[in-house]
Design an enzyme around this catalytic site. Structure first.
Site, mmCIF file in Angstrom:
data_model
loop_
_atom_site.group_PDB
_atom_site.id
_atom_site.type_symbol
_atom_site.label_atom_id
_atom_site.label_comp_id
_atom_site.label_asym_id
_atom_site.label_seq_id
_atom_site.Cartn_x
_atom_site.Cartn_y
_atom_site.Cartn_z
ATOM 1 N N HIS A 70 12.388 6.793 -11.058
ATOM 2 C CA HIS A 70 11.815 6.102 -10.241
ATOM 3 C C HIS A 70 10.013 6.365 -10.955
ATOM 4 O O HIS A 70 9.874 7.418 -11.016
ATOM 5 C CB HIS A 70 11.457 6.537 -9.492
ATOM 6 C CG HIS A 70 10.329 5.504 -8.191
ATOM 7 N ND1 HIS A 70 10.182 6.166 -6.756
ATOM 8 C CD2 HIS A 70 9.836 4.710 -8.039
ATOM 9 C CE1 HIS A 70 9.062 6.033 -6.770
ATOM 10 N NE2 HIS A 70 8.752 4.292 -7.301
ATOM 11 N N MET A 72 6.347 5.352 -11.452
ATOM 12 C CA MET A 72 5.633 4.977 -11.014
ATOM 13 C C MET A 72 4.103 5.089 -12.341
ATOM 14 O O MET A 72 3.498 6.290 -11.997
ATOM 15 C CB MET A 72 5.314 6.385 -9.709
ATOM 16 C CG MET A 72 6.034 6.367 -8.879
ATOM 17 S SD MET A 72 6.447 7.113 -7.457
ATOM 18 C CE MET A 72 6.808 7.974 -8.167
ATOM 19 N N MET A 144 9.603 1.173 -1.377
ATOM 20 C CA MET A 144 9.178 2.628 -0.634
ATOM 21 C C MET A 144 8.850 2.360 0.625
ATOM 22 O O MET A 144 7.662 1.273 1.420
ATOM 23 C CB MET A 144 7.424 2.323 -1.702
ATOM 24 C CG MET A 144 7.722 2.265 -2.901
ATOM 25 S SD MET A 144 9.192 3.922 -3.500
ATOM 26 C CE MET A 144 7.505 5.411 -2.484
ATOM 27 N N ASP A 182 12.645 4.648 -0.154
ATOM 28 C CA ASP A 182 11.838 5.951 -0.263
ATOM 29 C C ASP A 182 10.585 6.689 0.208
ATOM 30 O O ASP A 182 9.434 5.982 0.212
ATOM 31 C CB ASP A 182 11.746 6.108 -2.424
ATOM 32 C CG ASP A 182 11.118 6.831 -2.597
ATOM 33 O OD1 ASP A 182 11.057 8.024 -2.074
ATOM 34 O OD2 ASP A 182 11.034 7.158 -3.816
ATOM 35 N N GLY A 184 9.192 10.195 2.728
ATOM 36 C CA GLY A 184 9.731 9.854 4.683
ATOM 37 C C GLY A 184 11.061 9.974 5.168
ATOM 38 O O GLY A 184 11.528 10.032 6.602
HETATM 39 C C1 DX5 Z 1 7.164 9.090 -3.691
HETATM 40 C C2 DX5 Z 1 7.627 9.547 -4.531
HETATM 41 C C3 DX5 Z 1 9.377 10.140 -3.380
HETATM 42 C C4 DX5 Z 1 8.864 11.536 -2.764
HETATM 43 C C5 DX5 Z 1 9.693 11.706 -1.539
HETATM 44 O O1 DX5 Z 1 6.153 8.767 -3.911
HETATM 45 O O2 DX5 Z 1 8.262 8.401 -4.664
HETATM 46 O O3 DX5 Z 1 10.829 10.021 -3.855
HETATM 47 O O4 DX5 Z 1 9.585 12.421 -3.622
HETATM 48 O O5 DX5 Z 1 9.395 12.698 -0.567
HETATM 49 P P1 DX5 Z 1 9.545 12.495 0.257
HETATM 50 O O6 DX5 Z 1 11.125 12.777 0.633
HETATM 51 O O7 DX5 Z 1 9.370 14.452 0.772
HETATM 52 O O8 DX5 Z 1 8.878 11.772 1.403
HETATM 53 ZN ZN ZN Z 2 10.657 8.229 -5.440
#
Ligand code: DX5
Ligand code: ZN
Length: 226
Positions: A70, A72, A144, A182, A184
């Site tokens: 992923h 970002m 997201m 992805d 929470g």
């Molecule tokens: C956030 C990431 C997620 C993160 C999710 O920017 O893209 O992949 O690791 O973490 P949890 O599952 O703790 O919300």
């Molecule tokens: Zn992610």
């Protein structure tokens, strides 16, 4: 790198929540998960830094699980070759990080040419509608359900509207594009996400905070089976 095909539900532990001093053991603790989710953050597209191609390659070297990368990051087009070489099986970029829709489709085609599954992701404030007639260009659509940048945030249930719109569009068009969610995701939020139409579920803190990670992967998979 793996070449297996996928069937839902797919559980994708995010190693962002792992103990980096013991990363190899941490990855092995979720060996029963279908995918490993690798969050790449550049400190510009999101206000946090994580890790890059060397860690991705190291993880690829110790598991046959699908690496779900992923990105970002800004300028994702400059990095897809590097992550493909590092062992990514899926490369997901943010539509907010590319110039326009044409650039997104060109980047998806480039990722596929590298033999990697191509995905796009959208932040919570980005509408899904402009992408619903472009899904055939993508193997994955990542919704997201938190603002990207950090693990451990609260799930935004209103994002499931995007999932429902994606599910309808994919089914109407007869596509096999996977819907991934992805942010929470936990035992409290995975069932509603599955019901809305998700195929793949990223979970970081929900899995890695448990003593028995494999049991939590199994628990999440059971809760996501609709
Ligand atoms: C956030 C990431 C997620 C993160 C999710 O920017 O893209 O992949 O690791 O973490 P949890 O599952 O703790 O919300
Ligand atoms: Zn992610």
């Amino acid at each position: 790198m793996t070449s297996s095909s996928f069937s839902a539900p797919i559980i994708a532990p995010s190693i962002l929540a792992a103990d980096f001093t013991r990363l190899g053991e941490e990855v092995k603790s979720v060996a029963n998960a279908e995918w490993i989710h690798v969050d790449i953050m550049d400190g510009h597209f999101v206000p946090n830094l994580s890790f890059g191609p060397d860690i991705t390659k190291a993880v690829d070297g110790i598991t046959d699980q699908t690496l779900d990368v992923h990105l970002m990051i800004q300028e994702p087009a400059q990095w897809v070759d590097t992550y493909a070489k590092a062992g990514a099986d899926c490369i997901i970029f943010h539509v907010e990080a590319v110039e326009d829709e044409a650039a997104a489709l060109a980047l998806a085609a480039k990722i596929r040419e590298l033999g990697v599954r191509a995905g796009f992701s959208i932040k919570p404030n980005t509408p899904i509608e402009p992408w619903l007639d472009k899904l055939s260009h993508f193997d994955l659509a990542l919704v997201m359900s938190v603002e990207p940048g950090f693990g451990g945030q609260k799930f935004m249930p209103e994002m499931l509207d995007k999932v429902r719109k994606l599910r309808s569009a994919i089914d109407e068009q007869g596509l096999d594009t996977l819907i991934e969610i992805d942010g929470g995701i936990s035992a409290d939020t995975i069932a509603q996400s599955a019901e809305a139409g998700c195929d793949a579920f990223v979970a970081g803190s929900a899995i890695f905070k448990q003593a028995d990670r494999a049991a939590e992967v199994e628990n999440l998979r059971t809760l996501a089976t609709v």
